[in-house]
Design an enzyme around this catalytic site. Structure first.
Site, PDB file in Angstrom:
ATOM      1  N   CYS A  46      14.613 -16.333  18.629  1.00 23.50           N
ATOM      2  CA  CYS A  46      15.311 -15.784  17.457  1.00 23.50           C
ATOM      3  C   CYS A  46      16.490 -14.919  17.907  1.00 23.50           C
ATOM      4  CB  CYS A  46      14.332 -14.941  16.637  1.00 23.50           C
ATOM      5  SG  CYS A  46      15.123 -14.109  15.257  1.00 23.50           S
ATOM      6  N   CYS A 104      -7.082  -6.355   9.053  1.00 23.46           N
ATOM      7  CA  CYS A 104      -5.803  -6.743   9.645  1.00 23.46           C
ATOM      8  C   CYS A 104      -5.342  -5.716  10.669  1.00 23.46           C
ATOM      9  CB  CYS A 104      -4.747  -6.986   8.561  1.00 23.46           C
ATOM     10  SG  CYS A 104      -4.581  -5.610   7.438  1.00 23.46           S
TER      11      CYS A 104
HETATM   12  C1  LIG Z   1      -5.447  -6.728   2.849  1.00 27.65           C
HETATM   13  S1  LIG Z   1      -5.300  -6.792   1.130  1.00 27.65           S
HETATM   14  C2  LIG Z   1      -6.660  -7.841   0.717  1.00 27.65           C
HETATM   15  C3  LIG Z   1      -6.624  -8.469  -0.651  1.00 27.65           C
HETATM   16  C4  LIG Z   1      -7.557  -9.649  -0.858  1.00 27.65           C
HETATM   17  N1  LIG Z   1      -8.880  -9.419  -0.325  1.00 27.65           N
HETATM   18  C5  LIG Z   1      -6.959 -10.914  -0.269  1.00 27.65           C
HETATM   19  O1  LIG Z   1      -7.347 -11.301   0.842  1.00 27.65           O
HETATM   20  O2  LIG Z   1      -6.077 -11.495  -0.918  1.00 27.65           O
HETATM   21  C6  LIG Z   1      -5.774  -5.201   0.670  1.00 27.65           C
HETATM   22  C7  LIG Z   1      -5.776  -4.922  -0.828  1.00 27.65           C
HETATM   23  O3  LIG Z   1      -6.269  -3.592  -1.035  1.00 27.65           O
HETATM   24  C8  LIG Z   1      -5.525  -2.970  -2.074  1.00 27.65           C
HETATM   25  N2  LIG Z   1      -5.712  -1.530  -1.817  1.00 27.65           N
HETATM   26  C9  LIG Z   1      -5.083  -0.757  -0.907  1.00 27.65           C
HETATM   27  N3  LIG Z   1      -5.655   0.472  -0.882  1.00 27.65           N
HETATM   28  C10 LIG Z   1      -6.656   0.470  -1.795  1.00 27.65           C
HETATM   29  C11 LIG Z   1      -7.625   1.425  -2.205  1.00 27.65           C
HETATM   30  N4  LIG Z   1      -7.691   2.624  -1.652  1.00 27.65           N
HETATM   31  N5  LIG Z   1      -8.518   1.076  -3.141  1.00 27.65           N
HETATM   32  C12 LIG Z   1      -8.465  -0.170  -3.717  1.00 27.65           C
HETATM   33  N6  LIG Z   1      -7.578  -1.131  -3.356  1.00 27.65           N
HETATM   34  C13 LIG Z   1      -6.683  -0.811  -2.414  1.00 27.65           C
HETATM   35  C14 LIG Z   1      -4.140  -3.531  -1.956  1.00 27.65           C
HETATM   36  O4  LIG Z   1      -3.474  -3.459  -3.213  1.00 27.65           O
HETATM   37  C15 LIG Z   1      -4.429  -4.989  -1.528  1.00 27.65           C
HETATM   38  O5  LIG Z   1      -4.536  -5.817  -2.647  1.00 27.65           O
END
Ligand SMILES: C[S@@+](CC[C@H](N)C(=O)[O-])C[C@H]1O[C@@H](n2cnc3c(N)ncnc32)[C@H](O)[C@@H]1O
Length: 405
Positions: free
Chosen positions: A83, A362
């Site tokens: 890149c 992640c």
């Molecule tokens: C890594 S993503 C996973 C979402 C889902 N499991 C997926 O794989 O599509 C993390 C999610 O946690 C939400 N999130 C972040 N902090 C949070 C919190 N303290 N309580 C509830 N949700 C939260 C974010 O909005 C996001 O949708």
């Protein structure tokens, strides 16, 4: 002999010093580890085994942060980053490594976090499932827009300056095409003066936020493992489509027999909640972003799964207030953001005492931190698998299964 210049009196390195170091390995965070003058040197964009002339950028206590000025003896793992923006753009930090070396470095990062932060002996072999596509795989992008300077792209490494990007080799083709279109509008002076655009690809095109032209789609759809998910660019959705079915299968492994109650914590638009609702009598999904919970409810309703309910709340708060009402939970899947589960969420989870926990992470460092708390509470680590959801970067997705022993 390694060369050294400008050490501070007492042998302490200072910003601006130039020295030669041998990179020993890649650490969590993706930086190379080296030692000089009795100090630990973190080298950005390094390959394990490189002998490099580095320039010290900053020093914090005994920790030295440096960048490569010249590779004197390249590591066998080193390749030419394809890149043209590599090094300046803050997006990718592993393009200097062959793909094999990227996978090995990620396994090492997980191993390191487990040993140092979770204080558990890692499995003998950590296999990181390779990504079927290692370029043009990212189905999401967030582009920064500097309207005054007419720049569009990603933030530069370690700064909030915009790196102007005309072609991103990790963006999926429809996402990259959308970048090209926004760039045309920029050149014509027709791009709205917003600071940021978010794009997400689905099976039927690309959704853009904010939309720019008539006909720009607001939402997208993905079909994964027989389920249909709707979402838009304002909600989280996993970025590497080709690895999603195996990731979901691993996250839910061991639940094939079903059970009474399952929780999907940090549930997004319901990626895990839909298949869970086919297996468990009752499912509760908890997610903080109201836009995502609206899609999760719609996705469950379209799939005629009334046995799952979706709560809009921070997970820690929800568990503190409602865990008692649940009785017991057979299975909890949690998939928090990079920061990991908040302390109240870990406390709530331990208080709930589910038989089986699946933690989809992640960030191996925050996973290891939360794992330590779960192991201290009596959980046993049953399995660990990793998925290379983010080729060309140091990021890696890990799934661990824990049982209450
Ligand atoms: C890594 S993503 C996973 C979402 C889902 N499991 C997926 O794989 O599509 C993390 C999610 O946690 C939400 N999130 C972040 N902090 C949070 C919190 N303290 N309580 C509830 N949700 C939260 C974010 O909005 C996001 O949708």
């Amino acid at each position: 002999m390694p060369r050294r210049e400008a050490p501070e009196p007492g042998g302490r390195l200072r910003a601006g010093a130039v020295l030669d170091v041998r990179v020993e390995r890649i650490l969590p965070g993706g930086v190379g580890l080296a030692h000089a003058e009795g100090q630990t040197v973190f080298v950005g964009l390094a390959a394990p085994g490189d002998l490099a002339r580095v320039s010290v950028e900053s020093v914090r206590g005994r920790l030295v942060f440096a960048s490569i000025a010249e590779v004197l003896e390249p590591s066998p793992a080193r390749v030419e980053p394809p890149c043209p923006y590599f090094g300046r753009c803050g997006g990718c930090d592993f393009q200097q490594l062959s793909y094999e070396a990227q996978l090995a470095a990620k396994a090492e990062i997980i191993r390191d976090c487990l040993r140092r932060m979770a204080r558990v002996e890692p499995p003998d072999e950590i296999r990181v499932e390779p990504s079927p596509e290692i370029w043009r795989y990212r189905s999401r992008a967030r582009w920064q827009h500097d309207a005054r300077r007419r720049l569009l792209g990603y933030y530069e490494r370690g700064s909030h300056r915009v790196c102007d990007v005309a072609d991103c080799p990790v963006a999926a083709p429809p996402v990259n095409e959308r970048l090209l279109r926004l760039r045309e509008l920029l050149v014509e002076g027709r791009l709205p003066e917003v600071a940021e655009f978010e794009a997400v690809a689905g099976d039927e095109g690309v959704a853009l936020d904010p939309s720019v032209e008539p006909g720009d789609e607001r939402e997208q759809v993905r079909r994964i493992g027989g389920e249909t998910y709707r979402f838009d660019a304002g909600c989280f959705f996993q970025i590497n489509h080709a690895l999603l079915a195996p990731l979901v299968a691993e996250g839910l492994r061991g639940t094939e027999e079903g059970g009474d109650t399952a929780l999907d914590l940090y549930s997004g638009v319901g990626l895990f909640a839909l298949p869970l609702a086919r297996r468990f009598r009752r499912v509760v999904a908890v997610e903080g972003n109201p836009a995502a919970t609206a899609y999760a409810r719609r996705n469950l309703s379209d799939a005629t799964l009334p046995n799952a309910r979706v709560e809009t709340s921070a997970v820690g708060d929800w568990l503190a207030r409602h865990a008692g009402e649940l009785g017991r939970a057979d299975f909890v899947l949690l998939d928090p953001p990079r920061a990991g589960a908040e302390p109240e969420a870990v406390r709530g989870l331990i208080g709930l005492k589910p038989t089986h926990i699946s933690y989809v992470s992640c960030d191996p460092a925050t996973l290891a931190r939360d794992l330590r708390a779960l192991l201290d509470a009596g959980y046993r680590l049953d399995s660990l698998r990793a998925f290379d959801m983010f080729p060309q970067t140091h990021h890696v997705e890990t799934v661990v299964h824990l049982f209450n022993s």
